[in-house]
Scaffold this active site. Structure first.
Site, PDB file in Angstrom:
ATOM      1  N   ASN A   9       0.751  -0.853   0.059  1.00 30.71           N
ATOM      2  CA  ASN A   9      -0.022  -0.027  -0.011  1.00 30.71           C
ATOM      3  C   ASN A   9       1.035   1.098   0.005  1.00 30.71           C
ATOM      4  O   ASN A   9       1.522   1.481   0.903  1.00 30.71           O
ATOM      5  CB  ASN A   9      -0.816   0.042   1.140  1.00 30.71           C
ATOM      6  N   TRP A  10       1.143   1.984  -1.280  1.00 24.92           N
ATOM      7  CA  TRP A  10       2.042   3.070  -1.325  1.00 24.92           C
ATOM      8  C   TRP A  10       1.342   4.226  -0.586  1.00 24.92           C
ATOM      9  O   TRP A  10       2.214   5.120  -0.341  1.00 24.92           O
ATOM     10  CB  TRP A  10       2.116   3.286  -2.872  1.00 24.92           C
ATOM     11  N   LYS A  11       0.268   4.315  -0.260  1.00 18.99           N
ATOM     12  CA  LYS A  11      -0.366   5.414   0.287  1.00 18.99           C
ATOM     13  C   LYS A  11      -0.262   6.566  -0.507  1.00 18.99           C
ATOM     14  O   LYS A  11      -0.179   6.504  -1.605  1.00 18.99           O
ATOM     15  CB  LYS A  11      -0.097   5.667   1.737  1.00 18.99           C
ATOM     16  N   HIS A  95      -9.377   1.451   5.174  1.00 16.09           N
ATOM     17  CA  HIS A  95      -8.211   1.326   5.702  1.00 16.09           C
ATOM     18  C   HIS A  95      -8.328   2.548   6.928  1.00 16.09           C
ATOM     19  O   HIS A  95      -9.232   3.269   6.859  1.00 16.09           O
ATOM     20  CB  HIS A  95      -7.273   2.006   4.796  1.00 16.09           C
ATOM     21  N   GLU A  97      -6.615   4.899   8.030  1.00 14.33           N
ATOM     22  CA  GLU A  97      -6.511   6.379   7.838  1.00 14.33           C
ATOM     23  C   GLU A  97      -7.976   6.783   7.100  1.00 14.33           C
ATOM     24  O   GLU A  97      -8.215   7.965   7.390  1.00 14.33           O
ATOM     25  CB  GLU A  97      -5.203   6.477   6.723  1.00 14.33           C
ATOM     26  N   GLU A 167      -5.536  -4.605  10.674  1.00 11.99           N
ATOM     27  CA  GLU A 167      -4.303  -3.521  10.729  1.00 11.99           C
ATOM     28  C   GLU A 167      -4.643  -2.710  12.053  1.00 11.99           C
ATOM     29  O   GLU A 167      -5.436  -2.070  12.198  1.00 11.99           O
ATOM     30  CB  GLU A 167      -4.455  -2.686   9.562  1.00 11.99           C
ATOM     31  N   GLY A 173       2.677   2.525  10.827  1.00  9.27           N
ATOM     32  CA  GLY A 173       3.593   3.541  10.587  1.00  9.27           C
ATOM     33  C   GLY A 173       4.324   3.763  12.101  1.00  9.27           C
ATOM     34  O   GLY A 173       4.995   4.982  12.045  1.00  9.27           O
ATOM     35  N   SER A 213       3.389  -2.125  10.413  1.00 16.34           N
ATOM     36  CA  SER A 213       4.851  -2.093  10.629  1.00 16.34           C
ATOM     37  C   SER A 213       5.558  -3.379  10.030  1.00 16.34           C
ATOM     38  O   SER A 213       6.415  -3.923  10.874  1.00 16.34           O
ATOM     39  CB  SER A 213       5.371  -1.718  11.981  1.00 16.34           C
ATOM     40  N   GLY A 234       2.960  -1.063   4.276  1.00 16.02           N
ATOM     41  CA  GLY A 234       2.712   0.272   3.898  1.00 16.02           C
ATOM     42  C   GLY A 234       4.431   0.486   3.550  1.00 16.02           C
ATOM     43  O   GLY A 234       4.974   0.491   2.684  1.00 16.02           O
ATOM     44  N   GLY A 235       5.043   1.286   4.512  1.00 15.41           N
ATOM     45  CA  GLY A 235       6.265   1.987   4.217  1.00 15.41           C
ATOM     46  C   GLY A 235       7.334   1.148   3.636  1.00 15.41           C
ATOM     47  O   GLY A 235       8.176   1.385   2.759  1.00 15.41           O
TER      48      GLY A 235
END
Ligand code: 13P
Length: 252
Positions: A9-11, A95, A97, A167, A173, A213, A234-235
């Site tokens: 997930n590149w956000k 998600h 966010e 999640e 994150g 994470s 993510g990251g």
């Protein structure tokens, strides 16, 4: 046997050049992988570029959000048929966010899942508790409500096509991963819920992946748990080498 699935997930990250480079590197580095289903979800504006680069590759393409109406006067929104038309295979919905920063509700998530299933796109349906909910001991209550509302009125035979992503909000994150045992406990709880909402066969088939994470150094232990079928990353999905290492996890 559930095939493991690892999704990036590149956000809201990457420029056009960075996206192009990352996609080309991933296509190269992951070309030989057959035992893991791989997906990436770039920002909307790079989806057509991604479709062209990933053509004839083993990497599936996804989006990070969708609106539930097929077309109309909904300024700024993107529909499921548009995403299908742009070469998407799956779409992330619910998600944390979007739930907590953009006010997405369980009812909206449910409409989005229905729109995706009607269009032949796979929903990656995210659920997860906040830190204070875990500390209050209400994790299961929160997850139950999110899962039941999100899957409300969805036919039993469609439920197994969905990928559920657990999640925990406190692990996203933050560098603070849930322990494999904490994640397994919730994954197993979600699988039990699916038995009740659909049936035992659907619960056996549905894939439940973990996000929060995930890194090359914690994926092996997570994947060893019986109810963890993959990861939403993510990251660590923004660098080809770390994402490739996660895809190449080893069971311990
Ligand atoms: P991080 O891997 O950066 O914690 O993000 C997890 C996530 O939200 C994936 O959807």
């Amino acid at each position: 046997m559930r095939k493991p699935v690892i999704i990036g997930n590149w956000k809201m990250h990457t420029t056009a050049v960075e996206a192009t480079d990352l996609l080309a590197d991933l296509k190269n580095e992951l070309a030989e992988v057959t035992d893991v289903e791989i997906g990436v979800s770039p920002p909307f504006v790079y989806i057509n570029t991604a479709r062209d680069i990933l053509k004839n590759s083993n990497i599936k393409l996804g989006a990070q959000n969708v609106y539930w109406e097929p077309a109309g006067a909904f300024t700024g929104e993107i529909s499921a048929p548009m995403l299908k038309d742009s070469g998407c295979d799956f779409v992330i919905v619910g998600h944390s966010e979007r739930r907590h920063l953009m006010g997405e509700t369980d009812e909206m998530v449910n409409k989005k899942i229905k729109a995706l299933l009607n269009t032949g796109l796979i929903p990656v349906f995210c659920v997860g508790e906040k830190l204070e909910e875990r500390e209050e001991g209400t994790t299961q209550t929160v997850i139950r409500k999110q899962v039941e509302s999100g899957l409300d009125d969805i036919p039993v035979e469609k439920i197994k096509e969905i990928i559920v992503a657990y999640e925990p909000v406190w692990a996203i994150g933050t560098g603070k991963t849930a322990t494999p045992q904490q994640a397994q406990e919730v994954h197993s709880f979600i699988r039990q819920l699916i038995i009740r909402l659909a049936d035992a066969a659907a619960a056996e088939e549905i894939r439940i992946i973990y996000g929060g994470s995930v890194k090359p150094d914690n994926i092996d232990a997570l994947m060893t748990e019986p109810d963890i079928d993959g990861a939403l990353v993510g990251g660590a999905s923004l660098k080809a080498d770390s994402f490739a290492k996660i895809v190449g996890f080893k069971l311990q």
